[in-house]
Write a protein that holds these residues in place. Structure first.
Motif, mmCIF file in Angstrom:
data_model
loop_
_atom_site.group_PDB
_atom_site.id
_atom_site.type_symbol
_atom_site.label_atom_id
_atom_site.label_comp_id
_atom_site.label_asym_id
_atom_site.label_seq_id
_atom_site.Cartn_x
_atom_site.Cartn_y
_atom_site.Cartn_z
ATOM 1 N N ALA A 90 -4.713 5.353 8.954
ATOM 2 C CA ALA A 90 -5.490 4.472 9.827
ATOM 3 C C ALA A 90 -4.874 4.432 11.219
ATOM 4 C CB ALA A 90 -5.568 3.070 9.238
ATOM 5 N N GLY A 91 -3.536 4.393 11.289
ATOM 6 C CA GLY A 91 -2.866 4.395 12.584
ATOM 7 C C GLY A 91 -3.057 5.702 13.320
ATOM 8 N N SER A 92 -2.963 6.827 12.607
ATOM 9 C CA SER A 92 -3.117 8.131 13.259
ATOM 10 C C SER A 92 -4.539 8.365 13.723
ATOM 11 C CB SER A 92 -2.692 9.256 12.302
ATOM 12 O OG SER A 92 -3.555 9.306 11.178
ATOM 13 N N SER A 93 -5.512 7.718 13.068
ATOM 14 C CA SER A 93 -6.911 7.863 13.484
ATOM 15 C C SER A 93 -7.285 6.884 14.595
ATOM 16 C CB SER A 93 -7.828 7.643 12.284
ATOM 17 O OG SER A 93 -7.770 6.303 11.833
ATOM 18 N N ARG A 94 -6.290 6.086 15.053
ATOM 19 C CA ARG A 94 -6.491 5.117 16.141
ATOM 20 C C ARG A 94 -7.519 4.030 15.783
ATOM 21 N NH1 ARG A 94 -2.438 7.298 17.376
ATOM 22 N NH2 ARG A 94 -1.799 7.991 19.455
ATOM 23 N N LEU A 95 -7.535 3.646 14.516
ATOM 24 C CA LEU A 95 -8.353 2.503 14.116
ATOM 25 C C LEU A 95 -7.807 1.269 14.825
ATOM 26 C CD1 LEU A 95 -10.586 1.514 12.062
ATOM 27 C CD2 LEU A 95 -8.686 0.946 10.532
ATOM 28 N N PRO A 96 -8.642 0.476 15.498
ATOM 29 C CA PRO A 96 -8.137 -0.704 16.228
ATOM 30 C C PRO A 96 -7.320 -1.620 15.312
ATOM 31 C CG PRO A 96 -10.414 -0.289 16.805
ATOM 32 C CD PRO A 96 -10.095 0.643 15.668
ATOM 33 N N TYR A 97 -6.145 -2.023 15.793
ATOM 34 C CA TYR A 97 -5.240 -2.803 14.945
ATOM 35 C C TYR A 97 -5.833 -4.138 14.496
ATOM 36 C CZ TYR A 97 -1.164 -5.191 13.159
ATOM 37 O OH TYR A 97 -0.300 -5.885 12.351
ATOM 38 N N PRO A 98 -6.560 -4.889 15.332
ATOM 39 C CA PRO A 98 -7.130 -6.158 14.842
ATOM 40 C C PRO A 98 -8.027 -5.953 13.619
ATOM 41 C CG PRO A 98 -7.224 -6.089 17.219
ATOM 42 C CD PRO A 98 -6.792 -4.724 16.796
ATOM 43 N N LYS A 99 -8.853 -4.901 13.626
ATOM 44 C CA LYS A 99 -9.689 -4.616 12.456
ATOM 45 C C LYS A 99 -8.831 -4.222 11.263
ATOM 46 C CE LYS A 99 -13.942 -3.154 14.779
ATOM 47 N NZ LYS A 99 -14.916 -2.047 14.932
ATOM 48 N N PHE A 100 -7.841 -3.377 11.531
ATOM 49 C CA PHE A 100 -6.933 -2.966 10.460
ATOM 50 C C PHE A 100 -6.243 -4.175 9.847
ATOM 51 C CE2 PHE A 100 -2.541 -2.182 9.216
ATOM 52 C CZ PHE A 100 -2.705 -1.227 8.221
ATOM 53 N N LEU A 101 -5.742 -5.071 10.685
ATOM 54 C CA LEU A 101 -4.997 -6.239 10.209
ATOM 55 C C LEU A 101 -5.875 -7.137 9.338
ATOM 56 C CD1 LEU A 101 -2.400 -7.882 10.218
ATOM 57 C CD2 LEU A 101 -3.197 -9.000 12.321
ATOM 58 N N LEU A 102 -7.127 -7.325 9.735
ATOM 59 C CA LEU A 102 -8.032 -8.182 8.966
ATOM 60 C C LEU A 102 -8.228 -7.635 7.554
ATOM 61 C CD1 LEU A 102 -10.069 -10.477 8.603
ATOM 62 C CD2 LEU A 102 -11.800 -8.995 9.675
ATOM 63 N N PHE A 103 -8.602 -6.359 7.465
ATOM 64 C CA PHE A 103 -8.878 -5.787 6.151
ATOM 65 C C PHE A 103 -7.589 -5.523 5.378
ATOM 66 C CE2 PHE A 103 -12.888 -5.134 8.261
ATOM 67 C CZ PHE A 103 -13.805 -5.340 7.242
ATOM 68 N N ASN A 104 -6.492 -5.313 6.096
ATOM 69 C CA ASN A 104 -5.199 -5.183 5.440
ATOM 70 C C ASN A 104 -4.809 -6.506 4.778
ATOM 71 O OD1 ASN A 104 -2.557 -4.364 4.748
ATOM 72 N ND2 ASN A 104 -1.757 -5.013 6.723
ATOM 73 N N PHE A 105 -5.030 -7.605 5.473
ATOM 74 C CA PHE A 105 -4.722 -8.920 4.911
ATOM 75 C C PHE A 105 -5.610 -9.222 3.699
ATOM 76 C CE2 PHE A 105 -5.814 -13.449 4.672
ATOM 77 C CZ PHE A 105 -4.576 -13.968 4.352
ATOM 78 N N LEU A 106 -6.915 -8.961 3.844
ATOM 79 C CA LEU A 106 -7.836 -9.230 2.735
ATOM 80 C C LEU A 106 -7.491 -8.384 1.510
ATOM 81 C CD1 LEU A 106 -11.244 -9.427 4.660
ATOM 82 C CD2 LEU A 106 -9.891 -11.324 3.744
ATOM 83 N N GLY A 107 -7.191 -7.102 1.757
ATOM 84 C CA GLY A 107 -6.826 -6.228 0.651
ATOM 85 C C GLY A 107 -5.507 -6.632 0.020
ATOM 86 N N GLY A 108 -4.504 -6.952 0.858
ATOM 87 C CA GLY A 108 -3.209 -7.362 0.342
ATOM 88 C C GLY A 108 -3.298 -8.645 -0.461
ATOM 89 N N LEU A 109 -4.073 -9.606 0.048
ATOM 90 C CA LEU A 109 -4.239 -10.882 -0.645
ATOM 91 C C LEU A 109 -4.893 -10.676 -2.008
ATOM 92 C CD1 LEU A 109 -4.173 -14.011 -0.630
ATOM 93 C CD2 LEU A 109 -6.427 -13.947 0.483
ATOM 94 N N THR A 110 -5.981 -9.918 -2.032
ATOM 95 C CA THR A 110 -6.700 -9.675 -3.290
ATOM 96 C C THR A 110 -5.833 -8.928 -4.285
ATOM 97 O OG1 THR A 110 -8.778 -9.542 -2.040
ATOM 98 C CG2 THR A 110 -8.803 -8.705 -4.293
ATOM 99 N N TRP A 111 -5.128 -7.921 -3.791
ATOM 100 C CA TRP A 111 -4.285 -7.087 -4.664
ATOM 101 C C TRP A 111 -3.124 -7.882 -5.252
ATOM 102 C CZ3 TRP A 111 0.839 -5.262 -3.583
ATOM 103 C CH2 TRP A 111 1.294 -4.268 -4.455
ATOM 104 N N VAL A 112 -2.425 -8.623 -4.422
ATOM 105 C CA VAL A 112 -1.270 -9.397 -4.895
ATOM 106 C C VAL A 112 -1.706 -10.474 -5.887
ATOM 107 C CG1 VAL A 112 0.501 -11.058 -4.209
ATOM 108 C CG2 VAL A 112 0.181 -8.974 -2.887
#
Length: 229
Positions: A131-153
């Motif tokens: 995601a970082g190498s594809s230059r996905l905007p970090y705010p979008k990445f952070l949102l879905f990263n948080f949602l995924g991390g929360l659900t997974w944990v």
């Protein structure tokens, strides 16, 4: 693997166990430890220990989510800085078809791919960097990263927690010997399923790579034919 980790943490002080779980979850994507040790194993064992009163379930959930989000964020920055050079790493190049599939998923789904990738061991280790190498905007990445991390944990921690409670109930109802026997059967079943799953993925990956090579040879042959008189 689950029993191995449980043996390692047996007898350790709670603070050290929290730190070990956090380190494994953090390093899964940040340092690509997920290629060797899936972080979900540590999370599940943490849930089991919480059911036994060794750890605090609420604190374990908070530590797990923070470690998951922070580790993925570091992985994102690594991918953003080093980009395509990551694909030359030996651990990554061995999974070429999976990497290409993850890149395609990012192109098609964008930030949603970060959430989806959280639930597959290999993608969980790779997706933040890709995601970082594809230059996905970090705010979008952070949102879905948080949602995924929360659900997974929450999912895997509670899974371990309720599994631990079920084991204790079985020990009380049927005797500890039978409960241990059932636990061994369950572990063997999980191991067999995991091995078969790994072999199936390896066959699919090999087939995809051989198919890709065949397509490349076909394209090359077509170009040669076109240049012949």
């Amino acid at each position: 693997m689950l029993e191995t980790f449980n043996t390692l943490v047996d007898g350790l002080p709670p603070g050290l166990i929290y730190g070990l779980i956090a380190a494994l979850v953090f390093a899964e994507a940040a340092l690509f430890v997920g290629f060797v040790f899936p972080g979900e194993t540590a999370v599940v064992v943490g849930g089991v220990l919480a059911s036994q009163g060794t750890l605090s379930l609420p604190l374990l959930l908070v530590i797990g989510v923070v470690a998951a989000v922070a580790g993925d964020s570091v992985g994102y920055e690594i991918g953003k800085k080093y980009g395509p050079r990551l694909l030359d790493l030996r651990a990554v190049s061995k999974h070429r078809s999976k990497v290409e599939g993850a890149q395609d998923l990012i192109r098609r789904r964008g930030a949603v791919a970060v959430f989806i990738g959280r639930f597959t061991a290999l993608l969980r280790a790779l997706m933040p960097a890709l995601a970082g190498s594809s230059r996905l905007p970090y705010p979008k990445f952070l949102l879905f990263n948080f949602l995924g991390g929360l659900t997974w944990v929450v999912t895997f921690t509670l899974g371990g927690y309720f599994a631990g409670e079920a084991f204790d109930r079985a020990a009380q109802w049927a005797g500890r010997g039978l409960a241990i026997g059932l636990a061994v059967v369950a572990v063997v079943a999980i191991v067999v399923w995991s091995v078969r799953k790994h072999r199936r993925e390896a066959r699919e990956e090999a087939a995809a790579e051989s198919g890709g090579d065949a397509d490349s040879d076909g394209e090359a042959g077509s170009r040669v034919e076109q240049t012949l008189p």
